[in-house]
Design an enzyme around this catalytic site. Structure first.
Site, PDB file in Angstrom:
ATOM      1  N   TYR A   1     -67.232  39.341  60.653  1.00 55.31           N
ATOM      2  CA  TYR A   1     -68.126  40.105  59.771  1.00 55.31           C
ATOM      3  C   TYR A   1     -69.267  39.227  59.269  1.00 55.31           C
ATOM      4  CZ  TYR A   1     -64.170  43.354  59.686  1.00 55.31           C
ATOM      5  OH  TYR A   1     -63.154  44.195  60.033  1.00 55.31           O
TER       6      TYR A   1
ATOM      7  N   HIS B   1     -57.950  40.572  66.148  1.00 58.40           N
ATOM      8  CA  HIS B   1     -59.027  41.512  65.802  1.00 58.40           C
ATOM      9  C   HIS B   1     -59.573  42.246  67.033  1.00 58.40           C
ATOM     10  CE1 HIS B   1     -62.992  41.963  63.264  1.00 58.40           C
ATOM     11  NE2 HIS B   1     -62.511  43.124  63.666  1.00 58.40           N
TER      12      HIS B   1
HETATM   13  P1  NAD Z   1     -65.982  52.655  55.519  1.00 57.00           P
HETATM   14  O1  NAD Z   1     -65.625  53.952  56.122  1.00 57.00           O
HETATM   15  O2  NAD Z   1     -65.094  52.091  54.501  1.00 57.00           O
HETATM   16  O3  NAD Z   1     -67.478  52.817  54.975  1.00 57.00           O
HETATM   17  C1  NAD Z   1     -68.151  51.730  54.393  1.00 57.00           C
HETATM   18  C2  NAD Z   1     -69.553  52.191  53.989  1.00 57.00           C
HETATM   19  O4  NAD Z   1     -69.432  53.163  52.954  1.00 57.00           O
HETATM   20  C3  NAD Z   1     -70.380  51.040  53.427  1.00 57.00           C
HETATM   21  O5  NAD Z   1     -71.740  51.276  53.761  1.00 57.00           O
HETATM   22  C4  NAD Z   1     -70.175  51.193  51.930  1.00 57.00           C
HETATM   23  O6  NAD Z   1     -71.219  50.617  51.224  1.00 57.00           O
HETATM   24  C5  NAD Z   1     -70.138  52.702  51.790  1.00 57.00           C
HETATM   25  N1  NAD Z   1     -69.424  53.172  50.588  1.00 57.00           N
HETATM   26  C6  NAD Z   1     -68.227  52.752  50.107  1.00 57.00           C
HETATM   27  N2  NAD Z   1     -67.924  53.406  48.960  1.00 57.00           N
HETATM   28  C7  NAD Z   1     -68.939  54.266  48.726  1.00 57.00           C
HETATM   29  C8  NAD Z   1     -69.198  55.199  47.710  1.00 57.00           C
HETATM   30  N3  NAD Z   1     -68.336  55.397  46.705  1.00 57.00           N
HETATM   31  N4  NAD Z   1     -70.349  55.928  47.780  1.00 57.00           N
HETATM   32  C9  NAD Z   1     -71.221  55.743  48.799  1.00 57.00           C
HETATM   33  N5  NAD Z   1     -71.028  54.860  49.806  1.00 57.00           N
HETATM   34  C10 NAD Z   1     -69.891  54.129  49.762  1.00 57.00           C
HETATM   35  O7  NAD Z   1     -66.174  51.622  56.736  1.00 57.00           O
HETATM   36  P2  NAD Z   1     -65.892  50.073  56.911  1.00 57.00           P
HETATM   37  O8  NAD Z   1     -66.480  49.254  55.811  1.00 57.00           O
HETATM   38  O9  NAD Z   1     -66.283  49.744  58.297  1.00 57.00           O
HETATM   39  O10 NAD Z   1     -64.298  49.969  56.860  1.00 57.00           O
HETATM   40  C11 NAD Z   1     -63.605  49.485  55.745  1.00 57.00           C
HETATM   41  C12 NAD Z   1     -63.069  48.084  55.960  1.00 57.00           C
HETATM   42  O11 NAD Z   1     -62.008  48.118  56.913  1.00 57.00           O
HETATM   43  C13 NAD Z   1     -64.084  47.075  56.528  1.00 57.00           C
HETATM   44  O12 NAD Z   1     -64.869  46.536  55.489  1.00 57.00           O
HETATM   45  C14 NAD Z   1     -63.162  46.084  57.170  1.00 57.00           C
HETATM   46  O13 NAD Z   1     -62.641  45.216  56.168  1.00 57.00           O
HETATM   47  C15 NAD Z   1     -62.037  46.970  57.720  1.00 57.00           C
HETATM   48  N6  NAD Z   1     -62.231  47.389  59.143  1.00 57.00           N
HETATM   49  C16 NAD Z   1     -61.555  46.709  60.109  1.00 57.00           C
HETATM   50  C17 NAD Z   1     -61.725  47.051  61.432  1.00 57.00           C
HETATM   51  C18 NAD Z   1     -60.993  46.282  62.502  1.00 57.00           C
HETATM   52  O14 NAD Z   1     -60.190  45.428  62.189  1.00 57.00           O
HETATM   53  N7  NAD Z   1     -61.250  46.527  63.771  1.00 57.00           N
HETATM   54  C19 NAD Z   1     -62.582  48.092  61.801  1.00 57.00           C
HETATM   55  C20 NAD Z   1     -63.229  48.792  60.781  1.00 57.00           C
HETATM   56  C21 NAD Z   1     -63.036  48.432  59.447  1.00 57.00           C
END
Ligand code: NAD
Length: 317
Positions: free
Chosen positions: A56, A122
Protein backbone atom coordinates in the site's frame (compact mmCIF):
# COMPACT_ATOMS: atom_id res chain seq x y z
CA UNK A 1 -17.72 -1.41 19.77
CA UNK A 2 -18.71 -5.05 19.47
CA UNK A 3 -15.82 -7.52 19.82
CA UNK A 4 -15.92 -10.82 17.91
CA UNK A 5 -13.77 -13.97 18.11
CA UNK A 6 -11.42 -14.36 15.15
CA UNK A 7 -11.68 -18.05 14.25
CA UNK A 8 -9.56 -20.17 16.57
CA UNK A 9 -6.92 -17.51 17.21
CA UNK A 10 -8.26 -16.47 20.61
CA UNK A 11 -8.09 -12.86 19.41
CA UNK A 12 -11.08 -10.67 20.21
CA UNK A 13 -11.33 -8.14 17.45
CA UNK A 14 -13.54 -5.14 16.81
CA UNK A 15 -16.28 -5.83 14.27
CA UNK A 16 -15.18 -2.67 12.45
CA UNK A 17 -11.52 -2.94 11.45
CA UNK A 18 -9.31 -0.06 10.30
CA UNK A 19 -8.01 -0.60 6.76
CA UNK A 20 -4.84 1.44 6.43
CA UNK A 21 -4.41 1.35 2.65
CA UNK A 22 -5.73 4.96 2.47
CA UNK A 23 -2.83 5.95 4.79
CA UNK A 24 -0.57 4.95 1.88
CA UNK A 25 -2.34 7.65 -0.19
CA UNK A 26 -3.96 5.09 -2.50
CA UNK A 27 -7.27 7.01 -2.48
CA UNK A 28 -5.60 10.47 -2.47
CA UNK A 29 -3.20 12.35 -0.19
CA UNK A 30 -3.71 12.12 3.57
CA UNK A 31 -1.89 14.70 5.73
CA UNK A 32 -0.02 13.09 8.66
CA UNK A 33 -2.10 14.99 11.23
CA UNK A 34 -5.29 13.59 9.70
CA UNK A 35 -3.85 10.06 9.72
CA UNK A 36 -2.79 10.34 13.37
CA UNK A 37 -6.18 11.79 14.33
CA UNK A 38 -8.04 9.01 12.50
CA UNK A 39 -6.07 6.25 14.25
CA UNK A 40 -6.43 7.98 17.63
CA UNK A 41 -10.18 8.37 17.14
CA UNK A 42 -10.52 4.74 16.09
CA UNK A 43 -8.74 3.56 19.24
CA UNK A 44 -10.88 5.84 21.40
CA UNK A 45 -14.04 4.40 19.84
CA UNK A 46 -12.99 0.80 20.46
CA UNK A 47 -11.51 -0.19 17.09
CA UNK A 48 -8.61 -2.53 17.88
CA UNK A 49 -7.85 -4.12 14.47
CA UNK A 50 -5.51 -2.43 11.97
CA UNK A 51 -4.57 -3.83 8.55
CA UNK A 52 -1.73 -2.75 6.28
CA UNK A 53 0.70 -4.10 3.68
CA UNK A 54 4.10 -3.22 2.24
CA UNK A 55 2.25 -2.90 -1.09
CA UNK A 56 0.00 0.00 0.00
CA UNK A 57 1.59 3.19 -1.23
CA UNK A 58 4.88 1.37 -1.76
CA UNK A 59 5.51 0.87 2.01
CA UNK A 60 4.08 4.28 3.02
CA UNK A 61 0.99 2.76 4.68
CA UNK A 62 3.11 0.59 6.99
CA UNK A 63 5.38 3.48 7.99
CA UNK A 64 2.47 5.85 8.56
CA UNK A 65 0.45 3.30 10.54
CA UNK A 66 3.51 2.59 12.71
CA UNK A 67 3.93 6.32 13.32
CA UNK A 68 0.22 6.75 14.17
CA UNK A 69 0.23 3.85 16.66
CA UNK A 70 3.40 5.17 18.33
CA UNK A 71 1.90 8.64 18.46
CA UNK A 72 -1.24 7.22 20.10
CA UNK A 73 1.01 5.48 22.68
CA UNK A 74 -1.34 2.52 22.75
CA UNK A 75 -0.14 -0.53 24.71
CA UNK A 76 0.96 -3.21 22.23
CA UNK A 77 -1.36 -5.88 23.66
CA UNK A 78 -4.40 -3.68 23.12
CA UNK A 79 -4.12 -3.58 19.34
CA UNK A 80 -4.22 -6.32 16.72
CA UNK A 81 -1.96 -5.45 13.78
CA UNK A 82 -1.98 -7.32 10.50
CA UNK A 83 0.37 -6.88 7.58
CA UNK A 84 1.14 -8.85 4.44
CA UNK A 85 3.95 -10.19 2.28
CA UNK A 86 4.51 -11.35 -1.29
CA UNK A 87 3.15 -8.27 -3.10
CA UNK A 88 5.27 -5.15 -3.60
CA UNK A 89 4.73 -1.97 -5.56
CA UNK A 90 8.15 -1.89 -7.23
CA UNK A 91 9.01 -5.61 -7.34
CA UNK A 92 5.59 -7.06 -8.17
CA UNK A 93 4.84 -10.48 -6.71
CA UNK A 94 7.36 -12.70 -4.94
CA UNK A 95 6.04 -15.44 -2.67
CA UNK A 96 9.38 -17.25 -2.37
CA UNK A 97 10.43 -18.40 1.09
CA UNK A 98 13.48 -16.11 0.96
CA UNK A 99 11.44 -13.01 0.05
CA UNK A 100 8.64 -13.47 2.60
CA UNK A 101 11.20 -14.23 5.32
CA UNK A 102 13.00 -10.95 4.55
CA UNK A 103 9.67 -9.16 4.17
CA UNK A 104 8.54 -9.60 7.76
CA UNK A 105 11.74 -8.01 9.08
CA UNK A 106 11.26 -5.04 6.73
CA UNK A 107 7.61 -4.68 7.82
CA UNK A 108 8.44 -4.84 11.52
CA UNK A 109 11.10 -2.14 11.06
CA UNK A 110 8.64 0.14 9.23
CA UNK A 111 5.88 -0.48 11.76
CA UNK A 112 8.27 -0.12 14.70
CA UNK A 113 6.99 -3.38 16.21
CA UNK A 114 8.59 -6.58 17.52
CA UNK A 115 5.82 -8.74 16.08
CA UNK A 116 2.63 -8.54 14.07
CA UNK A 117 -0.50 -10.38 15.10
CA UNK A 118 -1.26 -11.61 11.58
CA UNK A 119 0.98 -11.99 8.54
CA UNK A 120 -0.96 -12.63 5.32
CA UNK A 121 0.33 -13.83 1.99
CA UNK A 122 -1.04 -10.96 -0.12
CA UNK A 123 -3.16 -11.68 -3.21
CA UNK A 124 -2.05 -15.24 -3.73
CA UNK A 125 -3.91 -15.67 -7.02
CA UNK A 126 -0.95 -13.91 -8.64
CA UNK A 127 1.27 -16.97 -8.32
CA UNK A 128 0.73 -20.69 -8.78
CA UNK A 129 -1.17 -21.75 -5.70
CA UNK A 130 1.05 -24.81 -5.36
CA UNK A 131 3.89 -22.40 -4.52
CA UNK A 132 1.74 -20.98 -1.72
CA UNK A 133 1.02 -24.50 -0.44
CA UNK A 134 4.53 -25.93 -0.78
CA UNK A 135 6.81 -22.95 -0.17
CA UNK A 136 5.10 -19.83 1.18
CA UNK A 137 2.96 -21.35 3.94
CA UNK A 138 5.87 -23.45 5.30
CA UNK A 139 7.99 -20.26 5.38
CA UNK A 140 5.21 -18.37 7.15
CA UNK A 141 4.94 -21.19 9.70
CA UNK A 142 8.65 -20.75 10.48
CA UNK A 143 8.06 -17.00 10.92
CA UNK A 144 5.21 -17.86 13.29
CA UNK A 145 7.53 -20.19 15.25
CA UNK A 146 10.06 -17.35 15.47
CA UNK A 147 7.44 -15.16 17.19
CA UNK A 148 7.57 -12.42 14.54
CA UNK A 149 3.95 -13.16 13.59
CA UNK A 150 1.38 -14.73 15.89
CA UNK A 151 -0.95 -15.98 13.15
CA UNK A 152 -0.91 -16.64 9.42
CA UNK A 153 -3.41 -15.60 6.77
CA UNK A 154 -4.00 -15.61 3.03
CA UNK A 155 -5.74 -12.95 0.94
CA UNK A 156 -7.04 -12.55 -2.59
CA UNK A 157 -10.07 -11.88 -4.76
CA UNK A 158 -11.18 -15.20 -6.37
CA UNK A 159 -12.93 -17.26 -3.72
CA UNK A 160 -11.68 -20.53 -5.22
CA UNK A 161 -8.16 -19.82 -3.88
CA UNK A 162 -9.24 -20.52 -0.30
CA UNK A 163 -10.39 -24.14 -0.56
CA UNK A 164 -7.52 -24.86 -2.98
CA UNK A 165 -4.96 -23.90 -0.33
CA UNK A 166 -6.81 -24.99 2.81
CA UNK A 167 -7.45 -28.48 1.39
CA UNK A 168 -3.73 -28.96 0.72
CA UNK A 169 -1.94 -27.61 3.80
CA UNK A 170 -1.73 -29.37 7.18
CA UNK A 171 -4.75 -28.54 9.38
CA UNK A 172 -4.20 -25.40 11.44
CA UNK A 173 -1.53 -23.98 9.11
CA UNK A 174 -3.67 -21.06 8.03
CA UNK A 175 -5.42 -19.20 10.85
CA UNK A 176 -7.27 -16.49 8.93
CA UNK A 177 -8.45 -15.56 5.45
CA UNK A 178 -9.03 -12.02 4.17
CA UNK A 179 -11.53 -11.80 1.33
CA UNK A 180 -12.46 -8.50 -0.28
CA UNK A 181 -15.34 -7.13 -2.34
CA UNK A 182 -17.34 -10.35 -1.86
CA UNK A 183 -19.54 -9.43 1.06
CA UNK A 184 -21.42 -6.22 0.48
CA UNK A 185 -24.78 -5.13 -0.90
CA UNK A 186 -23.72 -5.71 -4.52
CA UNK A 187 -21.78 -8.95 -4.00
CA UNK A 188 -22.55 -11.57 -1.35
CA UNK A 189 -20.70 -14.52 -2.85
CA UNK A 190 -18.52 -15.05 0.25
CA UNK A 191 -21.57 -16.35 2.12
CA UNK A 192 -21.51 -19.69 0.32
CA UNK A 193 -17.96 -20.32 1.55
CA UNK A 194 -18.58 -19.51 5.24
CA UNK A 195 -19.68 -23.02 6.36
CA UNK A 196 -16.56 -24.51 4.74
CA UNK A 197 -14.28 -21.91 6.38
CA UNK A 198 -15.92 -22.55 9.74
CA UNK A 199 -15.35 -26.30 9.34
CA UNK A 200 -11.65 -25.54 8.84
CA UNK A 201 -11.56 -23.35 11.97
CA UNK A 202 -10.40 -20.38 9.95
CA UNK A 203 -11.20 -16.80 11.00
CA UNK A 204 -12.88 -14.66 8.34
CA UNK A 205 -12.17 -11.03 7.55
CA UNK A 206 -14.18 -9.30 4.84
CA UNK A 207 -12.56 -6.19 3.42
CA UNK A 208 -13.87 -3.37 1.26
CA UNK A 209 -17.50 -3.14 2.47
CA UNK A 210 -17.73 0.03 0.36
CA UNK A 211 -16.51 -1.96 -2.66
CA UNK A 212 -13.31 0.13 -2.73
CA UNK A 213 -15.27 3.36 -3.07
CA UNK A 214 -18.10 2.20 -5.36
CA UNK A 215 -20.58 2.51 -2.49
CA UNK A 216 -19.66 6.08 -1.52
CA UNK A 217 -20.93 9.48 -2.64
CA UNK A 218 -17.47 10.35 -4.01
CA UNK A 219 -17.35 7.21 -6.12
CA UNK A 220 -14.34 4.98 -6.90
CA UNK A 221 -10.75 6.03 -7.66
CA UNK A 222 -9.55 5.99 -11.29
CA UNK A 223 -7.73 2.68 -10.83
CA UNK A 224 -10.87 0.82 -9.73
CA UNK A 225 -11.01 -2.47 -11.70
CA UNK A 226 -14.81 -2.91 -11.76
CA UNK A 227 -16.54 -3.17 -15.14
CA UNK A 228 -18.41 -0.06 -16.25
CA UNK A 229 -21.89 -1.56 -15.69
CA UNK A 230 -21.06 -2.17 -12.02
CA UNK A 231 -19.69 1.36 -11.58
CA UNK A 232 -22.82 2.85 -13.17
CA UNK A 233 -25.20 0.77 -11.05
CA UNK A 234 -23.37 1.68 -7.83
CA UNK A 235 -23.46 5.34 -8.79
CA UNK A 236 -27.21 5.08 -9.37
CA UNK A 237 -27.61 3.44 -5.95
CA UNK A 238 -25.57 6.18 -4.25
CA UNK A 239 -27.62 8.89 -6.00
CA UNK A 240 -30.85 7.19 -4.94
CA UNK A 241 -29.78 7.27 -1.28
CA UNK A 242 -28.56 10.82 -1.56
CA UNK A 243 -31.90 11.99 -3.05
CA UNK A 244 -33.63 10.50 0.00
CA UNK A 245 -31.21 12.31 2.32
CA UNK A 246 -29.60 9.00 3.28
CA UNK A 247 -26.09 7.56 3.09
CA UNK A 248 -25.14 4.64 0.86
CA UNK A 249 -21.97 4.26 2.94
CA UNK A 250 -23.83 3.78 6.19
CA UNK A 251 -26.16 1.25 4.58
CA UNK A 252 -23.22 -0.65 3.07
CA UNK A 253 -21.30 -0.77 6.37
CA UNK A 254 -24.35 -2.02 8.21
CA UNK A 255 -25.08 -4.65 5.59
CA UNK A 256 -21.58 -6.13 5.86
CA UNK A 257 -21.71 -6.09 9.67
CA UNK A 258 -24.94 -8.11 9.80
CA UNK A 259 -23.32 -11.52 9.27
CA UNK A 260 -21.87 -12.83 12.53
CA UNK A 261 -20.00 -15.59 10.69
CA UNK A 262 -17.62 -12.84 9.62
CA UNK A 263 -15.40 -11.52 12.40
CA UNK A 264 -14.14 -8.25 10.96
CA UNK A 265 -15.52 -5.77 8.44
CA UNK A 266 -12.37 -4.03 7.29
CA UNK A 267 -13.02 -0.54 5.95
CA UNK A 268 -10.40 1.84 4.60
CA UNK A 269 -10.40 5.17 6.46
CA UNK A 270 -8.40 8.37 6.19
CA UNK A 271 -10.01 10.80 8.65
CA UNK A 272 -11.61 11.03 12.09
CA UNK A 273 -14.87 11.87 10.37
CA UNK A 274 -14.92 8.60 8.44
CA UNK A 275 -14.00 6.68 11.60
CA UNK A 276 -16.83 8.32 13.52
CA UNK A 277 -19.38 7.70 10.76
CA UNK A 278 -18.45 4.04 10.33
CA UNK A 279 -18.40 3.31 14.05
CA UNK A 280 -21.72 5.15 14.43
CA UNK A 281 -23.16 2.96 11.66
CA UNK A 282 -22.15 -0.13 13.64
CA UNK A 283 -23.62 1.18 16.89
CA UNK A 284 -26.86 2.21 15.20
CA UNK A 285 -27.15 -1.25 13.64
CA UNK A 286 -26.98 -2.86 17.08
CA UNK A 287 -29.61 -0.55 18.54
CA UNK A 288 -32.02 0.18 15.66
CA UNK A 289 -31.24 -2.37 12.94
CA UNK A 290 -30.77 -1.58 9.26
CA UNK A 291 -33.10 0.63 7.19
CA UNK A 292 -34.95 -2.25 5.52
CA UNK A 293 -36.89 -0.08 3.09
CA UNK A 294 -33.76 1.63 1.78
CA UNK A 295 -31.93 -1.70 1.63
CA UNK A 296 -34.65 -3.24 -0.56
CA UNK A 297 -34.60 -0.23 -2.89
CA UNK A 298 -30.80 -0.34 -3.22
CA UNK A 299 -30.81 -4.12 -3.69
CA UNK A 300 -33.31 -3.67 -6.52
CA UNK A 301 -31.06 -1.09 -8.22
CA UNK A 302 -28.05 -3.39 -7.87
CA UNK A 303 -29.87 -6.60 -8.83
CA UNK A 304 -28.71 -6.52 -12.51
CA UNK A 305 -25.06 -6.47 -11.35
CA UNK A 306 -25.43 -8.85 -8.39
CA UNK A 307 -22.12 -10.68 -7.78
CA UNK A 308 -20.53 -9.10 -10.86
CA UNK A 309 -16.78 -9.05 -10.25
CA UNK A 310 -13.59 -8.70 -12.29
CA UNK A 311 -10.66 -10.97 -13.18
CA UNK A 312 -7.69 -11.05 -10.82
CA UNK A 313 -4.49 -13.07 -10.92
CA UNK A 314 -2.87 -15.53 -13.26
CA UNK A 315 -4.94 -18.31 -14.78
CA UNK A 316 -4.77 -21.42 -12.62
CA UNK A 317 -4.02 -24.67 -14.44
P1 NAD B 1 -13.37 0.20 1.20
O1 NAD B 1 -14.52 -0.47 0.57
O2 NAD B 1 -13.18 0.07 2.64
O3 NAD B 1 -13.47 1.74 0.76
C1 NAD B 1 -12.48 2.66 1.14
C2 NAD B 1 -12.84 4.03 0.56
O4 NAD B 1 -14.04 4.48 1.18
C3 NAD B 1 -11.77 5.07 0.85
O5 NAD B 1 -11.75 5.99 -0.23
C4 NAD B 1 -12.30 5.74 2.11
O6 NAD B 1 -11.78 7.02 2.24
C5 NAD B 1 -13.79 5.74 1.84
N1 NAD B 1 -14.62 5.81 3.06
C6 NAD B 1 -14.48 5.11 4.21
N2 NAD B 1 -15.42 5.48 5.11
C7 NAD B 1 -16.18 6.42 4.50
C8 NAD B 1 -17.28 7.18 4.91
N3 NAD B 1 -17.82 7.03 6.13
N4 NAD B 1 -17.83 8.06 4.03
C9 NAD B 1 -17.30 8.21 2.79
N5 NAD B 1 -16.23 7.52 2.34
C10 NAD B 1 -15.68 6.63 3.19
O7 NAD B 1 -12.06 -0.29 0.40
P2 NAD B 1 -10.56 -0.57 0.84
O8 NAD B 1 -9.96 0.57 1.60
O9 NAD B 1 -9.86 -1.02 -0.39
O10 NAD B 1 -10.67 -1.85 1.78
C11 NAD B 1 -10.55 -1.77 3.18
C12 NAD B 1 -9.22 -2.29 3.68
O11 NAD B 1 -9.16 -3.71 3.50
C13 NAD B 1 -7.99 -1.74 2.94
O12 NAD B 1 -7.62 -0.49 3.47
C14 NAD B 1 -6.99 -2.83 3.20
O13 NAD B 1 -6.46 -2.66 4.51
C15 NAD B 1 -7.85 -4.10 3.15
N6 NAD B 1 -7.89 -4.76 1.81
C16 NAD B 1 -7.09 -5.84 1.60
C17 NAD B 1 -7.09 -6.45 0.37
C18 NAD B 1 -6.18 -7.64 0.13
O14 NAD B 1 -5.53 -8.09 1.05
N7 NAD B 1 -6.08 -8.15 -1.08
C19 NAD B 1 -7.89 -5.99 -0.67
C20 NAD B 1 -8.73 -4.91 -0.41
C21 NAD B 1 -8.73 -4.30 0.85
Amino acid sequence: MELRELGGTGLRVSAVGFGASPLGHVFGDVPRDAARAAVRRALDLGVNFFDTSPYYGGTISESVLGDCLRHAAVPRNQVVVATKCGRYKDEGFDFSAARVTRSIDESLARLGLDYVDILHAHDIEFTHLDQIVNETIPALRKIKESGKARFIGITGLPLSIYPYVLDRVPPGSVDVILSYCHFGINDTSLVDLLPYLKSKGVGVITASPLAMGLLTDNGPPDWHPAPEQLKLACRAAAEHCSKKGKSITKLAMQYSLMNNGISIVLVGMNSSKQVEENVAAALELSTSGIDEELLHEVEAILEPVKNVTWPSGIQQA
